[in-house]
Each structure stands twice: as structure tokens, then as C-alpha cells.
Design a protein around this motif. Structure first.
Motif, PDB file in Angstrom:
ATOM      1  N   LEU A 153      82.401  74.763  20.470  1.00  0.00           N
ATOM      2  CA  LEU A 153      82.599  73.755  19.547  1.00  0.00           C
ATOM      3  C   LEU A 153      82.428  74.043  18.186  1.00  0.00           C
ATOM      4  CD1 LEU A 153      82.884  70.658  20.037  1.00  0.00           C
ATOM      5  CD2 LEU A 153      80.574  70.362  19.585  1.00  0.00           C
ATOM      6  N   TYR A 172      76.730  76.267  18.825  1.00  0.00           N
ATOM      7  CA  TYR A 172      77.707  76.663  20.108  1.00  0.00           C
ATOM      8  C   TYR A 172      79.106  76.935  19.824  1.00  0.00           C
ATOM      9  CZ  TYR A 172      78.615  76.115  25.293  1.00  0.00           C
ATOM     10  OH  TYR A 172      78.955  76.215  26.553  1.00  0.00           O
ATOM     11  N   MET A 226      74.967  72.587  20.857  1.00  0.00           N
ATOM     12  CA  MET A 226      76.010  71.921  20.491  1.00  0.00           C
ATOM     13  C   MET A 226      75.954  70.845  19.222  1.00  0.00           C
ATOM     14  SD  MET A 226      78.525  69.786  23.185  1.00  0.00           S
ATOM     15  CE  MET A 226      77.946  71.080  24.391  1.00  0.00           C
ATOM     16  N   ALA A 242      80.271  66.006  17.752  1.00  0.00           N
ATOM     17  CA  ALA A 242      79.498  66.697  18.882  1.00  0.00           C
ATOM     18  C   ALA A 242      78.906  65.488  19.855  1.00  0.00           C
ATOM     19  CB  ALA A 242      78.314  67.548  18.452  1.00  0.00           C
ATOM     20  N   GLN A 287      77.415  68.552  29.039  1.00  0.00           N
ATOM     21  CA  GLN A 287      78.320  69.306  29.563  1.00  0.00           C
ATOM     22  C   GLN A 287      78.888  69.090  31.000  1.00  0.00           C
ATOM     23  OE1 GLN A 287      77.447  73.560  28.288  1.00  0.00           O
ATOM     24  NE2 GLN A 287      79.564  73.330  27.242  1.00  0.00           N
ATOM     25  N   ASP A 312      83.821  69.771  24.523  1.00  0.00           N
ATOM     26  CA  ASP A 312      84.636  70.591  23.753  1.00  0.00           C
ATOM     27  C   ASP A 312      85.517  69.630  23.003  1.00  0.00           C
ATOM     28  OD1 ASP A 312      86.211  69.964  26.167  1.00  0.00           O
ATOM     29  OD2 ASP A 312      87.730  71.287  25.717  1.00  0.00           O
ATOM     30  N   ILE A 313      85.892  68.492  23.200  1.00  0.00           N
ATOM     31  CA  ILE A 313      86.501  67.721  22.385  1.00  0.00           C
ATOM     32  C   ILE A 313      85.969  66.359  21.933  1.00  0.00           C
ATOM     33  CG2 ILE A 313      89.030  68.543  23.004  1.00  0.00           C
ATOM     34  CD1 ILE A 313      89.241  65.979  24.572  1.00  0.00           C
ATOM     35  N   GLY A 314      84.490  66.499  22.062  1.00  0.00           N
ATOM     36  CA  GLY A 314      83.574  65.188  21.720  1.00  0.00           C
ATOM     37  C   GLY A 314      83.733  64.276  22.785  1.00  0.00           C
ATOM     38  N   GLN A 328      76.506  60.709  20.407  1.00  0.00           N
ATOM     39  CA  GLN A 328      77.458  61.588  19.517  1.00  0.00           C
ATOM     40  C   GLN A 328      76.892  61.805  18.280  1.00  0.00           C
ATOM     41  OE1 GLN A 328      81.211  59.495  20.195  1.00  0.00           O
ATOM     42  NE2 GLN A 328      80.982  58.703  18.281  1.00  0.00           N
TER      43      GLN A 328
END
Length: 331
Positions: free
Chosen positions: A55, A52, A47, A60, A64, A92-94, A5
Motif C-alpha cells: 500500500l 506496508y 498499513m 489506508a 486484510q 490494497d485500494i483502501g 480509514q
């Protein structure tokens, strides 16, 4: 557990880190999945860089699409613990798929089609499902029509080549290098053109007998899309699938009217249950008949995620996969 991340947007080498985090807890309608393999594609790089559109804020966490084993299920999730499924992560929410465990929402989860390896299954929805949704459900591609695939060497472009051919179309793909042109032909393209060549318009005219292209499958955007729009048959359907060039297709309304063609956006998450079931059935049939064969062109281990993203930034073709764990019991 471990997860790749980035706490801020930036270049991969500057911001992406392998972190120790808590296992995510599934909410209603989703499951925690032990990741076996994850697809790596251009949106994952976008991303991390902050490019992206789905996001808008960090953190990030790329990856996916995943294939994995359901480890825990929230209320309303339709697949049992222990099932091997493919689906989207919650990038989309990490909570992305380049991780030992991720969350998968029920709307995206499907059993893995028999015969697909983990590596093939990981990117199957984002390539073959998207291509079938676009070509069959949106464009209504017909046997004998001509399909132009912009970016045929990409993972969804190569899927569109295979599916278009299986549906009986004459497939023309675009490529800017001989290696990508060769890959396009290996996927089943009948012809390959380089749209940066000034002679490409004449070549398309020759290949279509002067009729023009019936369906465009655009994963590139930019100048490629503008060039393709000059070579359309009356009643053509122009599918916008992505913009690997960094610039979305720009097609003016006057050209649409005078050219008598349609522009359609393709995003598989907008399909309904009937379309989803029809696509799964069609792709299962195509696989069994050996009409399609998902190409896996690069496989990296979990600790090589930064290298894999860097290689993707330099181009490449086909499907890149990150292997995370085996199908056996977790360590």
C-alpha cells in the motif's frame, strides 16, 4: 455504512477515523461482503503508518482478512449471495475489512471450514493457510525433521507450530518472554529458546544432536534470522514469511553456498488452484482430527479498532479479531 480509514499515513491516534462512506460496488470476479469479523495483525498497523509495501499511497483502510456473508456478487464470482465465506478484503485500494461491508476478490474467497467460529475463521487463511503453504508445498517438511519457528507467539508462527507438529516434526520455537514461551508450549512446541541469549546456539546444537535445523519458518527477520542461519543442517530450507522486527532477513550468497541451504519466500496469494485445494483438504483433516486448534487470544468490538491497533503495537500474541456484526440479517 461505516469504515475505519486514514486519509494520510501516520500514528493510529492521529489519522484513523470512523467514516460514513458509500457501500462499495463489486466488479467482475469479486463480491461485496457484509463483514462478520476481521483479523487484526501487524500488517494492518504497518498499513496505517505507511510502512506496508503493498500500500504505497493513502488512503489506508486496514483489515486484510474477513469472514462474512456475500451481499452482492460481480460476474464470475464463484460463491452465491448468502454464502458465508472467508477471504481478503481490498485493503490494497483502501477498501479494508474494518468496515460494515467490504469487497472480496474471488481468488481469495473460500467457504468457511465447518467447525470454525467467525473469530477463528477471520484470520485462518493468513495464519494456517500460509503456514501450510510454506511448510508443505515450499519446504516439503518431512516427518522426523526439526523445524525452528521464529516468532512462535505470532498468529502465523503459532499456526506453524501446530502444523509442524501435526506433520511429525520436532518443533523449536523462539520467544523473548516467559508469557510468550508459555504460549508457544501451549501451541505444541517441543522446545522454546531465546535467540537473544548467547547460549542459544549451544542449546540448538544440543536439541538437534549436533545436526542443526532442517526448516526455519521466519516471521521476524533481523538478528533472529541471522542467528538462525548459523544453526542449519545441510540441505536446510529457510522460509521467509515476514519481518515483525521491522528488518527483513539478510542472508548472504556466500553463506548460502557454503551452508548448502535454500531460501524461499512464502506468500499464499502465489499458490495455484491445486495447492489451494490440497491445503484446504489437509487443514480440514487436521481440524477434524483435532491436530490444530486456531487460538483467538483477543477480541475487540468494531468501535474499539484504534485500541486494538494500539495494543498490537505493544506486542501481544496469537490471533486478534474485530467483531463487526452478527450472522443474522443486517440492521
Amino acid at each position: 455504512m461505516k469504515r475505519w480509514q486514514a486519509a494520510r499515513f501516520g500514528e493510529v491516534s492521529d489519522v484513523l477515523r470512523l467514516e460514513d462512506v458509500e457501500r462499495p460496488e463489486p466488479g467482475a470476479g469479486e463480491a461485496r461482503v457484509r463483514v462478520l469479523a476481521a483479523s487484526l495483525a501487524l500488517p494492518d498497523l504497518m498499513m496505517v503508518r505507511g510502512d506496508y509495501p503493498f500500500l504505497p499511497e493513502p488512503p489506508a483502510s486496514p483489515g486484510q482478512e474477513v469472514v462474512g456473508i456475500v451481499d452482492a456478487a460481480g460476474d464470475g464470482f464463484s460463491h452465491p449471495v448468502g454464502a458465508r465465506i472467508v477471504g481478503n478484503s481490498r485493503a490494497d485500494i483502501g477498501i479494508g475489512g474494518f468496515a460494515e461491508y467490504t469487497l472480496v476478490p474471488g481468488w481469495s474467497a473460500m467457504p468457511v471450514i465447518e467447525g470454525l467460529s467467525d473469530e477463528q475463521a477471520a484470520g485462518f487463511p493468513g495464519s494456517f493457510h500460509v503456514a501450510h503453504i510454506g511448510l508443505h508445498h515450499r519446504a516439503r517438511l518431512r516427518h522426523g525433521e526439526t523445524l525452528l519457528v521464529l516468532g512462535g507467539a505470532g498468529r502465523t508462527g503459532s499456526a506453524a507450530i501446530q502444523i509442524g507438529k501435526a506433520m511429525g516434526a520436532t518443533v523449536i520455537a523462539t520467544a523473548r518472554s516467559e508469557s510468550k514461551a508459555r504460549f508457544n508450549r501451549e501451541q505444541g512446541a517441543h522446545h522454546v529458546v531465546n535467540l537473544s541469549d548467547p547460549a542459544s546456539n549451544d542449546e540448538i546444537t544440543r536439541l538437534t544432536g549436533g545436526r542443526g535445523i532442517d526448516v526455519v519458518y521466519d516471521t521476524v527477520g533481523g538478528e533472529a534470522a541471522a542467528t538462525a542461519a548459523k544453526n542449519l543442517a545441510r540441505g536446510a530450507r529457510f522460509l521467509i514469511v515476514g519481518f515483525a522486527s521491522g528488518v527483513p532477513a539478510s542472508l548472504d550468497a556466500r553463506g548460502l553456498l557454503m551452508g548448502d541451504y535454500s531460501v524461499i519466500g512464502v506468500l499464499s496469494s502465489f499458490r495455484d488452484d491445486d495447492e489451494k485445494a490440497a491445503t484446504v483438504h489437509a487443514l480440514t483433516t487436521m481440524l477434524a482430527a483435532k491436530q490444530i486448534d486456531p487460538p483467538v487470544t483477543a477480541v475487540y468490538s468494531f468501535d474499539q479498532v484504534p485500541d486494538a491497533l494500539a495494543d498490537r503495537a505493544d506486542g501481544g500474541h496469537g490471533q486478534t479479531v474485530i467483531t463487526v456484526s452478527s450472522g443474522g440479517a443486517p440492521h
